[in-house]
Design a protein around this motif. Structure first.
Motif, PDB file in Angstrom:
ATOM      1  N   HIS A   1      -0.280   3.457  14.510  1.00  0.00           N
ATOM      2  CA  HIS A   1       0.750   4.396  14.060  1.00  0.00           C
ATOM      3  C   HIS A   1       1.692   4.741  15.229  1.00  0.00           C
TER       4      HIS A   1
ATOM      5  N   ASP B   1       0.848  -1.198   0.000  1.00  0.00           N
ATOM      6  CA  ASP B   1       0.000   0.000   0.000  1.00  0.00           C
ATOM      7  C   ASP B   1       0.881   1.244   0.000  1.00  0.00           C
TER       8      ASP B   1
ATOM      9  N   HIS C   1      10.913  -6.450  12.070  1.00  0.00           N
ATOM     10  CA  HIS C   1       9.486  -6.206  12.281  1.00  0.00           C
ATOM     11  C   HIS C   1       8.654  -6.887  11.193  1.00  0.00           C
TER      12      HIS C   1
ATOM     13  N   SER D   1      -3.103   1.433   9.851  1.00  0.00           N
ATOM     14  CA  SER D   1      -2.540   1.702  11.196  1.00  0.00           C
ATOM     15  C   SER D   1      -2.907   0.599  12.198  1.00  0.00           C
TER      16      SER D   1
ATOM     17  N   PHE E   1      -1.153  -0.939  14.200  1.00  0.00           N
ATOM     18  CA  PHE E   1      -0.465  -0.737  15.478  1.00  0.00           C
ATOM     19  C   PHE E   1      -0.674   0.694  15.980  1.00  0.00           C
TER      20      PHE E   1
ATOM     21  N   LYS F   1       2.915  -1.078   8.628  1.00  0.00           N
ATOM     22  CA  LYS F   1       4.149  -0.537   8.041  1.00  0.00           C
ATOM     23  C   LYS F   1       5.308  -0.951   8.937  1.00  0.00           C
TER      24      LYS F   1
END
Ligand code: NAP
Length: 290
Positions: free
Chosen positions: A203, A54, A253, A199, A201, A247
């Motif tokens: 952000h 994205d 991660h 988002s 998490f 992200k």
């Protein structure tokens, strides 16, 4: 990575994808090393099956799209590539031009999905949707959709289309922000519209390890041999119409996020514990946005 049908489109898309907002680093942390690591993270994600990427013309003023181009070089066919037009560019001509610029930065001939990033106060939805239909007719875009649209605006976007259908609504969805479960998710499911939650998490606002909420996630994670973030991603994709796009600029991660779904599942007891720790909004309560 598990895939599921992307709403009515029938396209098989991984339940966990990758977001790219601020992938180039924020103002403090913006340098070529951060960017190289971000490209490496995206490539690792593709290796692990997180092939839904994205991005948007707005992210880093186009820099995120250029980094995505580096990451997908030579493997465009494996990727479900999504970008977005910013509302102030969303006139008929503006949308066509914005898409052309995105394709150039992304070094590709087509987008799998093109979204209007937010409802536009400058241009009527009819104009943007007419441009979206032209982009599909010209083969530059396969599917079209919207982002941050409530039900009423979504219906208006659907009415504005004559040849195509809305394939997706991308909205905020994380443990602390579950508003879309109330009305939007049932409506989208009924219409076969995929709901992509952004988002996941918060952000950067994931429950801190000291909080009682984190303890709930940690207990569940321990029972499954997983991490609290993996528990969150599993929970956020439990409904068959939903997808999530964390992200992660760091390869470690990305690796962790890729384990958010797979050969394990949260139980009904886990769902109930998460519901108690992060209550969904009540159906009769008005929501901020959705
Ligand atoms: P997010 O995915 O909720 O959180 C990103 C933050 O979480 C980053 O700081 C990242 O760190 C960290 N993180 C990721 N995985 C982690 C892990 N396993 N352990 C610890 N930390 C981890 O935030 P977001 O970027 O706001 O949302 C995701 C994507 O949704 C965006 O990138 C964008 O593509 C999309 N989005 C769309 C809209 C819209 O209006 N349509 C709005 C916001 C976002 P590192 O980067 O250091 O790895």
């Amino acid at each position: 990575m598990l895939k599921r049908k992307f709403g009515w489109t029938g396209a098989e898309v991984p339940m966990i994808g990758m977001g790219t907002w601020m992938i180039e680093g924020d103002n403090r942390d913006r340098n070529r090393d951060t960017e190289r690591r971000a490209v490496e993270a995206l490539r690792l994600g593709l290796d692990l099956g997180l092939t839904h990427i994205d991005t948007a013309e707005m992210y880093g003023d186009g820099r995120a799209e250029e980094l995505v181009a580096e990451a997908i070089d030579g493997r465009r066919d494996q990727v479900f590539l999504v970008s977005k037009v910013w509302p102030s560019n969303a006139s008929y001509e503006g949308t066509l031009k914005a898409c052309e610029r995105s394709l150039k930065r992304l070094k590709t001939d087509w987008l799998d999905l093109y979204l209007l990033h937010w409802p536009s106060s400058s241009y009527p939805i009819r104009e943007t949707m007419r441009a979206m239909e032209k982009l599909v007719a010209d083969g530059m875009v396969t599917f079209i959709g919207v982002s941050n649209f409530d039900i009423e605006k979504l219906k208006a976007a659907e009415r504005a289309l004559s040849k195509q259908r809305i394939a997706c609504n991308q909205v905020q969805y994380n443990l602390k922000y579950r508003g879309m479960e109330q009305r939007l998710l049932p409506y989208c499911t009924e219409q076969g519209i995929a709901v992509v939650g952004y988002s996941p998490f918060g952000h950067g606002n994931f429950p801190s390890s000291e909080s009682p909420q984190a303890k709930v996630l940690t207990d569940i994670a321990r029972r499954h041999g997983r991490t609290p973030r993996q528990v969150a991603l599993n929970f956020l994709t439990r409904h068959p119409s939903t997808f999530t796009i964390p992200k992660a600029g760091r390869p470690e991660h990305v690796r962790e996020n890729s384990g958010g779904v797979g050969d394990w599942k949260l139980t009904e007891n886990d769902f109930a514990a998460i519901d108690r720790a992060f209550p969904a909004p009540r159906r009769d309560k008005p929501l901020e946005m959705i």
